[in-house]
Scaffold this motif. Structure first.
Motif, mmCIF file in Angstrom:
data_model
loop_
_atom_site.group_PDB
_atom_site.id
_atom_site.type_symbol
_atom_site.label_atom_id
_atom_site.label_comp_id
_atom_site.label_asym_id
_atom_site.label_seq_id
_atom_site.Cartn_x
_atom_site.Cartn_y
_atom_site.Cartn_z
ATOM 1 N N LEU A 1 0.830 -1.214 0.000
ATOM 2 C CA LEU A 1 0.000 0.000 0.000
ATOM 3 C C LEU A 1 0.858 1.256 0.000
ATOM 4 C CD1 LEU A 1 -2.802 -1.035 2.523
ATOM 5 C CD2 LEU A 1 -2.992 -0.817 0.036
ATOM 6 N N LEU A 2 1.943 1.252 0.774
ATOM 7 C CA LEU A 2 2.852 2.407 0.785
ATOM 8 C C LEU A 2 3.433 2.666 -0.603
ATOM 9 C CD1 LEU A 2 4.895 1.965 4.103
ATOM 10 C CD2 LEU A 2 3.080 3.633 3.625
ATOM 11 N N ILE A 3 3.855 1.604 -1.280
ATOM 12 C CA ILE A 3 4.442 1.753 -2.621
ATOM 13 C C ILE A 3 3.412 2.358 -3.573
ATOM 14 C CG2 ILE A 3 5.356 0.498 -4.620
ATOM 15 C CD1 ILE A 3 6.543 -1.524 -2.557
ATOM 16 N N TRP A 4 2.176 1.902 -3.484
ATOM 17 C CA TRP A 4 1.131 2.417 -4.366
ATOM 18 C C TRP A 4 0.856 3.895 -4.074
ATOM 19 C CZ3 TRP A 4 -3.703 4.536 -4.564
ATOM 20 C CH2 TRP A 4 -4.344 4.474 -5.798
ATOM 21 N N ILE A 5 0.790 4.246 -2.801
ATOM 22 C CA ILE A 5 0.548 5.641 -2.407
ATOM 23 C C ILE A 5 1.697 6.534 -2.876
ATOM 24 C CG2 ILE A 5 0.370 7.201 -0.415
ATOM 25 C CD1 ILE A 5 -1.166 4.875 1.009
ATOM 26 N N GLU A 6 2.939 6.047 -2.730
ATOM 27 C CA GLU A 6 4.092 6.811 -3.218
ATOM 28 C C GLU A 6 3.946 7.099 -4.709
ATOM 29 O OE1 GLU A 6 7.743 4.784 -2.321
ATOM 30 O OE2 GLU A 6 7.145 4.539 -0.238
ATOM 31 N N GLY A 7 3.500 6.110 -5.464
ATOM 32 C CA GLY A 7 3.287 6.291 -6.903
ATOM 33 C C GLY A 7 2.272 7.393 -7.175
ATOM 34 N N GLU B 1 4.407 15.095 -10.861
ATOM 35 C CA GLU B 1 4.975 14.825 -12.186
ATOM 36 C C GLU B 1 6.376 14.218 -12.093
ATOM 37 O OE1 GLU B 1 4.516 18.319 -14.619
ATOM 38 O OE2 GLU B 1 2.331 18.274 -14.392
ATOM 39 N N GLY B 2 6.552 13.335 -11.137
ATOM 40 C CA GLY B 2 7.807 12.601 -10.994
ATOM 41 C C GLY B 2 8.841 13.246 -10.090
ATOM 42 N N LYS B 3 8.612 14.479 -9.702
ATOM 43 C CA LYS B 3 9.528 15.135 -8.759
ATOM 44 C C LYS B 3 9.320 14.529 -7.381
ATOM 45 C CE LYS B 3 11.477 18.892 -10.668
ATOM 46 N NZ LYS B 3 12.899 19.101 -10.646
ATOM 47 N N LEU B 4 10.395 14.384 -6.617
ATOM 48 C CA LEU B 4 10.282 13.807 -5.282
ATOM 49 C C LEU B 4 9.475 14.730 -4.373
ATOM 50 C CD1 LEU B 4 13.894 12.422 -4.752
ATOM 51 C CD2 LEU B 4 11.858 11.189 -5.507
ATOM 52 N N PRO B 5 8.360 14.248 -3.823
ATOM 53 C CA PRO B 5 7.557 15.086 -2.924
ATOM 54 C C PRO B 5 8.351 15.475 -1.676
ATOM 55 C CG PRO B 5 6.317 13.161 -3.639
ATOM 56 C CD PRO B 5 7.743 12.948 -4.068
ATOM 57 N N LYS B 6 8.097 16.654 -1.184
ATOM 58 C CA LYS B 6 8.794 17.143 0.012
ATOM 59 C C LYS B 6 7.978 16.809 1.264
ATOM 60 C CE LYS B 6 11.087 20.885 -2.471
ATOM 61 N NZ LYS B 6 12.174 20.103 -2.899
ATOM 62 N N SER B 7 7.375 15.657 1.254
ATOM 63 C CA SER B 7 6.509 15.219 2.341
ATOM 64 C C SER B 7 7.260 14.263 3.261
ATOM 65 C CB SER B 7 5.297 14.514 1.726
ATOM 66 O OG SER B 7 4.746 13.571 2.578
ATOM 67 N N LYS B 8 7.082 14.444 4.575
ATOM 68 C CA LYS B 8 7.690 13.526 5.548
ATOM 69 C C LYS B 8 7.164 12.106 5.320
ATOM 70 C CE LYS B 8 10.568 15.121 8.634
ATOM 71 N NZ LYS B 8 11.951 14.995 8.257
ATOM 72 N N PHE B 9 5.866 11.992 5.027
ATOM 73 C CA PHE B 9 5.266 10.689 4.768
ATOM 74 C C PHE B 9 5.983 9.989 3.620
ATOM 75 C CE2 PHE B 9 2.424 7.927 2.405
ATOM 76 C CZ PHE B 9 1.999 7.056 3.400
ATOM 77 N N PHE B 10 6.227 10.723 2.537
ATOM 78 C CA PHE B 10 6.912 10.138 1.380
ATOM 79 C C PHE B 10 8.324 9.692 1.762
ATOM 80 C CE2 PHE B 10 9.476 10.150 -2.450
ATOM 81 C CZ PHE B 10 8.677 9.448 -3.333
#
Length: 139
Positions: free
Chosen positions: A24-30, A37-46
């Protein structure tokens, strides 16, 4: 109340249930990567979930040696090994084609890699549920 399902709770079952959570984490990361648009999110969760995904390979290697898996249960850690290793190869090839960025901030995860990861996450989640439902305790 039917407590028959309690018979199936053991360390391999706990690992497999946690693996479903990793799926589920992998899917949410996607999904998060699609939104940026493919940039790494600046989220602690990510960030935390990315670390968990990476560490899960080492957990998946360790459990094979530390736990007693039945043959059907062994499919879960082996599937994760295949995903992690093939993902590293596939992701590297995609990045090599588009050119390596000068810094992590410039990194854009290619759309085919996001699709690859989410396809794995869906399949892996289904595998975990299947194994949990259909593996029987050894008597």
């Amino acid at each position: 109340m039917d407590t028959q399902w309690l018979v199936n709770i053991n360390l391999p079952s706990i690992y497999i249930a946690l693996s479903a959570g990793v799926a589920l984490l992998i899917w949410i990361e996607g999904q998060m990567l699609k939104k940026t648009e493919g940039k790494l999110p600046k989220s602690k969760f990510f960030q935390v979930s990315s670390v968990v995904d990476t560490l899960w390979l080492f957990v998946s290697i360790a459990v094979v040696y530390l736990l007693d898996f039945k043959s059907i249960e062994m499919t879960v850690p082996v599937a994760y090994w295949i995903y992690a290793l093939s993902g590293w190869v596939y992701g590297s090839r995609l990045l090599k084609r588009s050119g390596l960025p000068a810094s992590p901030e410039e990194l854009v995860i290619p759309k085919p890699y996001i699709a690859f990861s989410q396809s794995f996450a869906t399949t892996f989640f289904a595998l975990c549920v299947f194994v949990l439902l259909f593996s029987k305790p050894i008597n």
